[in-house]
Design a protein around this motif. Structure first.
Motif, short mmCIF file in Angstrom:
data_model
loop_
_atom_site.label_atom_id
_atom_site.label_comp_id
_atom_site.label_asym_id
_atom_site.label_seq_id
_atom_site.Cartn_x
_atom_site.Cartn_y
_atom_site.Cartn_z
N MET A 205 35.44 31.10 5.29
CA MET A 205 36.45 30.38 6.09
C MET A 205 36.25 31.19 7.40
N GLU A 206 36.12 29.99 8.52
CA GLU A 206 35.83 30.38 9.85
C GLU A 206 37.11 30.76 10.29
N PRO A 207 37.24 32.06 10.99
CA PRO A 207 38.66 32.28 11.92
C PRO A 207 38.71 31.41 12.51
N GLU A 208 40.39 31.34 12.43
CA GLU A 208 40.96 30.25 13.55
C GLU A 208 40.74 30.79 15.08
N LYS A 209 40.62 29.83 15.75
CA LYS A 209 40.26 29.72 17.13
C LYS A 209 41.39 30.03 17.86
N ALA A 210 41.39 31.02 18.79
CA ALA A 210 42.56 31.28 19.58
C ALA A 210 42.82 29.84 20.37
N PRO A 211 43.93 29.23 20.78
CA PRO A 211 44.06 28.36 21.53
C PRO A 211 43.88 28.21 23.02
N GLU A 212 43.20 27.25 23.42
CA GLU A 212 42.57 27.54 24.81
C GLU A 212 43.65 27.35 25.69
N PRO A 213 43.53 28.26 26.78
CA PRO A 213 44.84 28.36 27.78
C PRO A 213 44.74 26.76 28.63
N LEU A 214 46.06 26.81 29.01
CA LEU A 214 46.47 25.34 29.63
C LEU A 214 45.77 25.29 30.82
N THR A 215 45.36 24.32 31.60
CA THR A 215 44.86 24.19 32.75
C THR A 215 45.93 23.80 33.85
N GLN A 216 45.91 24.11 34.96
CA GLN A 216 46.95 24.13 35.92
C GLN A 216 47.79 22.74 35.78
N PRO A 217 47.22 21.63 35.88
CA PRO A 217 47.82 20.49 35.88
C PRO A 217 48.80 20.40 34.46
N GLN A 218 48.20 20.75 33.43
CA GLN A 218 48.74 20.68 32.16
C GLN A 218 50.25 21.80 32.26
N GLN A 219 49.74 22.91 32.93
CA GLN A 219 51.07 23.76 33.17
C GLN A 219 52.30 23.08 33.90
N ILE A 220 51.90 22.33 34.97
CA ILE A 220 52.79 21.67 35.85
C ILE A 220 53.61 20.44 35.09
N ASP A 221 52.91 19.79 34.22
CA ASP A 221 53.48 18.63 33.48
C ASP A 221 54.37 19.45 32.47
N ALA A 222 54.07 20.67 32.01
CA ALA A 222 54.80 21.18 30.91
C ALA A 222 56.08 21.59 31.71
N VAL A 223 56.19 22.07 32.83
CA VAL A 223 57.44 22.58 33.55
C VAL A 223 58.14 21.14 33.89
N ILE A 224 57.66 20.04 34.54
CA ILE A 224 58.04 18.95 34.77
C ILE A 224 58.82 18.33 33.47
N ARG A 225 58.07 18.41 32.38
CA ARG A 225 58.92 17.90 31.16
C ARG A 225 59.90 18.61 30.71
N GLY A 226 60.00 19.93 30.93
CA GLY A 226 61.03 20.74 30.30
C GLY A 226 62.30 20.43 31.19
N LEU A 227 62.25 19.80 32.60
CA LEU A 227 63.52 19.60 33.15
C LEU A 227 64.12 18.70 32.63
N TYR A 228 63.64 17.74 32.12
CA TYR A 228 64.53 16.66 31.60
C TYR A 228 65.44 17.22 30.24
N ASP A 229 64.75 17.89 29.69
CA ASP A 229 65.67 18.55 28.65
C ASP A 229 66.92 19.82 29.26
N SER A 230 66.34 20.31 29.96
CA SER A 230 67.38 21.20 30.62
C SER A 230 68.33 20.44 31.61
N LEU A 231 68.17 19.37 32.06
CA LEU A 231 69.21 18.60 32.71
C LEU A 231 70.11 17.70 32.05
N GLY A 232 69.92 17.74 30.71
CA GLY A 232 70.56 16.87 29.71
C GLY A 232 70.28 15.68 29.76
#
Length: 280
Positions: A205-232
């Motif tokens: 069994m190959e060891p599970e690979k660690a998840p690749e770090p998010l790129t800067q655009p992906q981090q920005i998208d994650a912050v913006i997507r979270g606002l929709y939920d936090s704003l109701g």
């Protein structure tokens, strides 16, 4: 402290606008515009009524009848604009509403100009007489547009589709290796030639690979997507998005925030139909 908030941008964002309005300043501007538009509409209709009243007095109408007569002209503007607002909310065109608005506006302008006609009348007299009915039409139209935007945002809140939830993630189940029990041979039995069984090599069994770090655009998208939920389940404004990106230590220019919101709404189109957080 003024309603504008100064912010220091990262070195890579030099040249961007350093000043952006706060949400409470935007709300104050919206309320001020609505109040001033209402005041302008009232003053314009009053001036138009006054001119039409003088015209009625000059043509044999007295007292209450002279004051009631202007309503037979200017109220067509109000009725027509309200019917146009109703038709726009229903997403259709009402020809009768357009005809009523045009008839009331043209009639009011012509009669206001006619009220100053005379031998010593100059061109500016006609301009002054035409301004109140034109201003009444434009101001009332702007007021109806603001009412339309508010009512349309309330309809979007009631008709917004439910947010789909992601299916639960289950861990893969490893197959069990069956254990074969071998019975010992008895002494009385003749020896039986045993079959040589070659066991297959166990898969490593190959060891599970660690998840690749998010790129800067992906981090920005994650912050913006979270606002929709936090704003109701509301659509974040540019100011809210830039504040959230700045708190997360990410590029927080207006252009970066709007571009990220477009990417998020392209991935989930239903988010674009949500009402703005400011309109609520």
């Amino acid at each position: 402290m003024s309603n504008a908030e100064l912010t220091l941008l990262p070195p890579g964002l030099a040249g961007q606008m350093p000043i952006r309005p706060r949400p409470d300043a935007q709300l104050g501007l919206t309320v001020s515009a609505a109040v001033l538009t209402t005041a302008l509409t009232a003053v314009s209709f009053w001036l138009s009524f006054e001119a039409l009243h003088d015209l009625a007095v000059a043509h044999r109408l007295k007292g209450e009848r002279a004051w009631a007569w202007p309503a037979t002209v200017d109220l067509f503007i109000v009725i027509g604009e309200l019917l146009i607002l109703r038709a726009s909310l229903l997403r259709r065109v009402d020809p009768w509403a357009i005809v009523l608005t045009a008839a009331g506006s043209i009639g009011s302008i012509v009669l206001n100009i006619a009220s100053v006609s005379g031998e010593k009348t100059v061109f500016l007299d006609y301009v002054v007489a035409a301004v109140p009915p034109v201003a009444a039409l434009l101001a009332f139209g702007v007021l109806m547009r603001q009412v339309h935007e508010y009512l349309a945002s309330r309809q979007q809140v009631l008709t917004a589709p439910p947010v789909p939830s992601a299916p639960p993630v289950t861990a893969p189940v490893e197959p069990e290796v069956p254990v074969v029990d071998q019975e010992p041979q008895e002494a009385d039995e003749a020896p039986v030639e045993e079959l040589v069984v070659t066991e297959e090599p166990e898969s490593v069994m190959e060891p599970e690979k660690a998840p690749e770090p998010l790129t800067q655009p992906q981090q920005i998208d994650a912050v913006i997507r979270g606002l929709y939920d936090s704003l109701g389940q509301r659509r974040p404004t540019t100011a809210l998005m830039t504040d959230a990106l700045e708190k997360a230590g990410l590029p927080s220019s207006d252009a970066t925030a709007r571009t990220a919101r477009k990417r998020v709404e392209a991935a989930e189109p239903h988010l674009k139909t949500l009402p703005s957080a400011l309109a609520a």
